[in-house]
Scaffold this active site. Structure first.
Site, mmCIF file in Angstrom:
data_model
loop_
_atom_site.group_PDB
_atom_site.id
_atom_site.type_symbol
_atom_site.label_atom_id
_atom_site.label_comp_id
_atom_site.label_asym_id
_atom_site.label_seq_id
_atom_site.Cartn_x
_atom_site.Cartn_y
_atom_site.Cartn_z
ATOM 1 C CG ASP A 134 3.132 -26.705 -34.442
ATOM 2 O OD1 ASP A 134 2.720 -27.728 -33.880
ATOM 3 O OD2 ASP A 134 3.609 -25.730 -33.810
ATOM 4 C CG ASP A 226 4.330 -27.347 -27.302
ATOM 5 O OD1 ASP A 226 4.525 -28.154 -28.230
ATOM 6 O OD2 ASP A 226 3.814 -26.223 -27.479
#
Length: 426
Positions: A134, A226
Site C-alpha cells: 500500500d 479505493d
C-alpha cells in the site's frame, strides 16, 4: 519483477482478500474459513488460488526490539502467519500478506519503508506467495516533488484532466525518478533477492504515473483510489481503467481494485457488470466478500467459466478494449457512463468476447453491430457483399443463440451487461 524463477505472474491473479469483507476484524479462523470455502465452492477448481490477508494482522505497537521484524498479532493468529500459511498450502492454495511503502499501514500498523529486506525475508520464511503493498504512512522526506493527476471523482476532473492540481510536473518529467517509484522499487529488489517467488501487487492508487513504471516494478499496479460497493464508484473506476488497456499484457496488469461482488446494495445486474468488466479488462480478480454466506447468484457470477477462460487465456495476453462508447462520443471521459461496447480476441473461446453495457439508470436497448467489432471486420471483409452471420453464445446462460446475422440487440436493465461469444461465421 523477475520472471525467471517460475511462470507465476504471467496471467492476472485470481483470489480472495479480507479487506472488503472484514476490514480490520480479521483472525486465523476467518481466513481459514474463506480458504476452505474457496475449495468447497469450486472456486479453486476455476483457478482462484490466493488467500490474502490485508491490513491489521500484526502487533500495532511496533516491531520486535531485537530482530526488527513485524510481529503477528498472537490473539488473531495464535500459530503465527506461518501456521496459517501451512494450512493454506495444505489445501493447494497460496497465501498473501499486506504492508505499505511507508512508516505505517493505512490502519496505523508497522509498515515496511526502511525495512524492505527484513520484511521480504520474513515473508519468504513464513511461506508468503503474494504481497499487496500500500501507499500509506509516507514521511515528508519521501514525498514526491510533484503531484500526478489521478482523475478520481472528488477532484475537479475534466475529461480525464485535473485542473485543480496546483503542483503538476513539468513537461517531459520522468516519473521513474520520483520518490514513489523508488519506494516501490526498494521492495521489488528485496522480494527478488529472497529464495521464494512472491507476487508483487502495487497499491499506490494510480499516483506518480505508475502506468509508465508499474510493469517494470511489480506484477500489477493500482490505477485509482479505493473501490466501494456502489455503482457510481464502480462505474467511475471502469471509466478510468478503460483508457489504460494498452498497458495490459502478459506479466503486467493495471489493477482497478478488488471485487465488490456480493457486497453492499448492488443489484444483481450491477454485480454482473462489475465482474464482466473486470474480467474483460484482465484485471486481477480478487474476491472481497464473506464466502461462507455468499448467495448462489453471486457465486454464479464469480464462477462464470467463459469469462474466467477469457481472463486466463494462456496465448493472448491482451484484454478486451472499448470499440464504441455508446452513450457518449468515442473517447469521452465520463465517470457515470464508461465505454459501453467492448470486444477482445480469445484463443480458448472459439471466438470473440463482446460486452454491451447499459450505463443508464433505466432499461435500454443495446445493439452489437458485427461490422463495428474490430475482431470481426477481417472475416466480414473476406466475404465481400455476401451476407453472413456468426454463431453466438450467451456468456451468462451458456445458451447457443444460433446464427445471428448483422447485429445482436438486447434489452438491458439499468447497469446490466450483455456478454457474448461471437464464434465462427455461418
Amino acid at each position: 519483477m523477475s520472471r525467471s524463477k517460475t511462470r507465476q505472474g504471467k496471467l492476472p491473479a485470481l483470489g480472495w482478500n479480507t479487506w472488503n469483507a472484514f476490514g480490520c476484524d480479521i483472525d486465523a479462523t476467518k481466513i481459514m474459513t474463506a480458504a476452505n470455502e474457496v475449495v468447497n465452492l469450486g472456486l479453486k477448481d476455476l483457478g482462484y488460488e490466493y488467500i490474502n490477508i490485508d491490513d491489521c494482522w500484526s502487533v500495532k505497537s511496533g516491531r520486535d526490539a531485537s530482530t526488527q521484524r513485524i510481529i503477528p498479532d498472537p490473539d488473531k493468529f495464535p500459530d503465527g502467519i506461518s501456521g496459517v500459511a501451512d494450512q493454506i498450502h495444505d489445501l493447494g492454495l497460496k497465501i498473501g500478506i499486506y504492508s505499505s511503502a511507508g512508516l505505517t499501514t493505512c490502519a496505523g500498523y508497522p509498515a515496511s519503508l526502511g525495512y524492505e529486506d527484513i520484511d521480504a525475508q520474513t515473508f519468504a520464511e513464513w511461506g508468503i506467495d503474494y504481497l499487496k503493498y500500500d501507499n500509506c504512512g509516507v514521511p515528508s522526506n519521501w514525498t514526491d516533488t510533484y503531484t500526478y493527476c489521478v482523475p478520481d471523482p472528488g477532484s475537479k476532473a475534466t475529461n480525464g484532466t485535473c485542473p485543480d492540481n496546483k503542483n503538476p510536473a513539468p513537461a517531459g518529467y520522468d516519473w521513474r525518478t520520483s520518490l514513489t517509484a523508488e519506494r516501490y522499487r526498494r521492495m521489488r529488489d528485496a522480494l527478488v533477492s529472497v529464495d521464494r517467488t512472491i507476487l508483487y501487487s502495487l497499491c499506490e492508487w494510480g499516483q506518480a504515473n505508475v502506468n509508465d513504471w508499474g510493469n517494470e516494478t511489480g506484477n500489477s499496479w493500482r490505477t485509482t483510489g479505493d473501490i466501494t460497493p456502489s455503482w457510481p464508484r464502480i462505474a467511475a473506476i471502469a471509466n478510468e481503467n478503460s483508457f489504460l488497456m494498452n498497458h495490459v499484457d502478459f506479466w503486467g496488469y493495471p489493477d482497478p481494485d478488488m471485487l465488490e461482488v456480493g457486497n453492499g446494495n448492488l443489484t444483481l445486474a450491477e454485480n454482473r457488470a462489475h465482474f464482466a468488466l473486470w474480467a474483460a479488462m484482465k484485471s486481477p480478480l480478487i474476491i472481497g466478500t464473506a464466502l461462507d454466506s455468499i448467495s448462489q447468484d453471486h457465486l454464479a457470477i464469480l464462477s462464470n467459466k467463459i469469462l474466467l477462460k477469457f481472463h486466463q487465456d494462456p496465448v493472448i495476453g491482451r484484454p478486451a478494449q472499448p470499440y464504441k462508447w455508446g452513450y457518449n462520443p468515442d473517447w469521452t471521459f465520463d465517470p457515470a457512463h464508461p465505454a459501453e461496447y467492448w470486444s477482445g480476441a480469445s484463443s480458448v473461446l472459439g471466438g470473440t468476447l463482446v460486452l454491451m453495457l447499459n450505463s443508464e439508470d433505466t432499461t435500454q436497448r443495446r445493439t452489437a453491430v458485427w461490422k463495428e467489432v474490430p475482431e470481426l471486420k477481417d472475416v466480414l471483409g473476406r466475404q465481400g457483399k455476401r451476407r453472413i452471420g456468426f454463431r453466438v453464445t450467451d456468456v451468462w446462460t451458456g445458451k447457443d443463440l444460433g446464427c445471428v446475422r448483422d447485429h445482436y440487440s438486447v434489452e438491458l436493465e439499468s447497469h446490466d451487461v450483455a456478454a457474448l461469444v461471437v464464434g465462427r461465421a455461418c
